[in-house]
Write an enzyme that holds these catalytic residues in place. Sequence first.
Site, PDB file in Angstrom:
ATOM      1  CB  CYS A  87      -0.961  -0.042   1.193  1.00 16.97           C
ATOM      2  SG  CYS A  87      -2.304   1.143   1.075  1.00 16.97           S
ATOM      3  CG  HIS A 195      -3.365  -3.461   3.549  1.00 13.14           C
ATOM      4  ND1 HIS A 195      -2.495  -2.818   4.387  1.00 13.14           N
ATOM      5  CD2 HIS A 195      -3.902  -2.503   2.773  1.00 13.14           C
ATOM      6  CE1 HIS A 195      -2.498  -1.515   4.126  1.00 13.14           C
ATOM      7  NE2 HIS A 195      -3.349  -1.289   3.153  1.00 13.14           N
ATOM      8  CD  GLU A 197      -1.130  -5.552   6.383  1.00 14.26           C
ATOM      9  OE1 GLU A 197      -0.747  -6.089   5.312  1.00 14.26           O
ATOM     10  OE2 GLU A 197      -1.379  -4.332   6.484  1.00 14.26           O
TER      11      GLU A 197
END
Lengths: 241, 776
Positions: A87, A195, A197
């Site tokens: 990002c 993302h 994560e």
Amino acid sequence: MAVRVGVVVFPGTNCEHDVAEALERLGGQAQLVWHTTTSLDGLDALVLPGGFAHGDYLRPGAIARFSPVMAAVNEFARAGGPVVGICNGFQVLTEAHLLPGALQKNRGLTFLCQMVELEVASDRSALTAGLVPGRRLRVPVNHFEGNYTASAEVLAALESEGRVVLRYVTNPNGSAHDIAGVCNEAGNVVGLMPHPERASGELLGSSDGLLLLEPLLGRAAGWRGQSTSGPQLLVSGASNP
Amino acid sequence: MDATDVASTALHRQLGLTDEEAARVEAVLGRAPNRLELAMYAVMWSEHCSYKSSRVHLRRLPTEGPGVLVGPGENAGVVDAGGGLAIALRIESHNHPSAVEPYQGAATGAGGIIRDIFTMGARPVALMDSLRFGPPSEARNRWLASGVVSGISGYGNAVGVPTVGGELEFAPSYSGNPLVNVLCCGLLPRERLVLARAAGEGNLAVLLGAATGRDGIGGASVLASAAFGADVEAEAAKRPNVQVGDPFEEKRLIEATLELLDRGLVGGIQDLGAAGLTSAASETASRGGMGMDIDVSAVPLREPGMEPFEVMTSESQERMLAIVAPSSLGQVVEVCERWEVRATVVGQVTAGGRFRVLDGPGGEVLADVPAASLHGDAPLYERPMKAPAWREEPAGATPPLAPDSGATRVPPGTKVPPGASTRSEADLETLTPEALAKDLLAMAYDPSWVYRQYDHQLFLNTVLAPGADAAVLRLSAPGARPAPGSPERAMALSTDGNPRWCSRDPRAGTALLVAESALNVACTGARPVALVNCLNFGNPEHPEVMWQLSEAIDGMAEACRGLGIPVVGGNVSFYNETAGTDIDPTPVVATLGLIERLRPGIPMPALSPGGAVVLLGPDGPAATSLAGSRWEAQRRDRPRPHGLLAPLDLALHRRLLDLVAGLVAARLVEGAHDVSDGGLALALAEMAVKGGTGCRVSGVGSLEGLFGEGPSRVLLCVAPAHLAEVVARADAARVATRQLGAGGGDRLVVEGLLDLSMAELAAAWENALPTALAAP
């Protein structure tokens, strides 16, 4: 010894703890690296996480590329160390010319935080090694400037060299060629807007992000094995076979 | 009266003090105040800072409970979350700034409430917004709505606090005076709890964060504590009173503050909000029973030539005041330098309780007042209250009831609000399935256009995203992790307001609101443990408004007592009035619930094909009412039915909360949804859309059954295998159950009343908000 991943933190970065948590779920060891750091000794891979480095003032990544740590990141990348920008980190890597192209404002001119479906477009990168191209992954995006753009020549080169790493199945932001992530020629530097994560467990609605972070840890371990003569020194030489 | 007196009279009025209040300042000081002192009292004694009109009523709220660590009166309430963690929460309005400058008004609303949370030592982990605007058919309301959403998105995302839910409503009463209420929740290790108190004579007052500018001077008094006129241009001229936010500054301030608190380098810390440095310094001093000297010349300024009164009352954002022992100053400066946060010694804690403003160290004394007097001596008003005229009319004035009006539910002597009349034959003709389907389609909307613009996932905590009955967040944050090996726990959060119920009957309506909010968190399997409120009302100088506030507080107190939910904080926003017209009374409550064991698979408010659709809770004609319902408001052009809000049985509701939380926790249900505004029809429609399946139900009976609203009702979707156990548990809890039908098919069918294709419903649901907010 666990793979040690440096998670680079600029003032305004906000996803560093999340990335660290996801890496640790995979058995990696995360170490936060403040942006004034100039030595990356002992690290096997780097992640530039999401957020708003330096407030995104001027332009996302435009100030961060001048942070002291970036010279070391550049050196780490040139030496073949795995570097992933997520990002805002992707935006920083393009501003720093470690990856081609740029991220402009989303086509709809609003911020977008939503789950998207991705397709693995190439297994050439540190994030997608071992994943079969065509494989679908569910990973969220969270950005205002995620609309990937590059010159026609660059796009053609990315396509022909297998450097488009991930594509959106349904393009949320207007990115050229539905591009969600790209890598450099060597495949060790990767940038992506989604993302991983945030897709790291059943409670979050998807674990597919771990499928991307796992190859990163693998590449980091492999690179550590080859890099004893490089600029990166291991913390403990004894544990290095 | 000499010329000086005339001048100072004019000054105190300009600053928003009445003649009586100015005289009170003089009595406190034993002399006439100078200009700076008067300015400080004006902001501190403003309605916004002093709660002078509401405090006598707020005392009636129950504020204590077993898990309450900090109740109202501090920067935020704090509740024990178990496992060594605590949750700080607070909600605040930013209505007036948002009406004048929606982006910055909403942005600084988020910024201010976030500071209240990390001031307590908590890592801010969630924001929620309760938003109300006038009808989107007016361009100005669309501008306000999109500006506010952009402001929350622009600030909240960049500051690194996820926005995990909230409310969005459009109603005529908010044209010209939108409501922007922002809730923030934070997580902290219990032992890091900090209270804003100055201790230790000689300790230093260190100002952290942004430089002070002329933005927001008098924001609390001129903007927040006065009504809007009809002149849009004149209101636009108030824009300089709105502060400008910088999320990047705040992000660094969060990190620096939490590190300072973690390392025990500061004794007390207080954010600078309304009334700026005056408020932060004097409150910190007086809470600790101390005094303070502030050197106004030491305050870093954004522009030259600022007067001391401007420096002392500026509401420039992103500033904190820390109390630091001289021996720790070096380390404090070091931490701040690392985070690129400015730290400047601007004062010193003194003995004796005086709050003094000096020009340079040991320089001229510009102000010298008792620290405690700035808030402790603010006047308390018991303003006149009066029920609206329609409540006072003799029973004989009630219009005759038509035979079909549901008259049996209206007790003799019940007063009828203006505009109410009986339902006519002509009205009944419009109650065809086609007309009812149209009514339903006009109610349903998907809020994701809004929350897609908010980062609602940061910290990897968001288990249930916006759009569920309540947001559910894992209890974990950087610096506040659960003990290793302890079971994963979660909190559930819901914000709720309903101006239709509360204008019909502020007391009963507010009680219904509390009940609904608690039920929303129960539907995710949580046990409600605390509540905060934001009370949005009109002009307190209007006796009807004070009556509304008093009734609303009584309703909230009754419901909270009955359900065992303590009120741990609140905020009152008065003067929500445009050109003499008050908004509908709009108390907003936010309920915090706890989930002891977090597991994947929390049921969504959704149906699944083949699942039994079961209504839990009271049923039949007495259980619901169309009075104050969404359906009634939508059909405002039609003759309105009258009557009372549906009754609330708190003992039953309490049993229901336990039952629902238990069913969800045991995963005995596939879907659960509180039946609230819009009644059974809207609840069913929402569950159908989210589940991507139709359903067929029967036995709903009447219009009241379809769109009537009443408390203590939950729609469940239950797999056939679990049906018997669900019914048995409900029987044991003495809660009624009725199987209405089953999920499946591609139509939403309520036999005899409604038959709608899911494709049509889904399209209306998705397009409603983007269409309404798009320019025509």
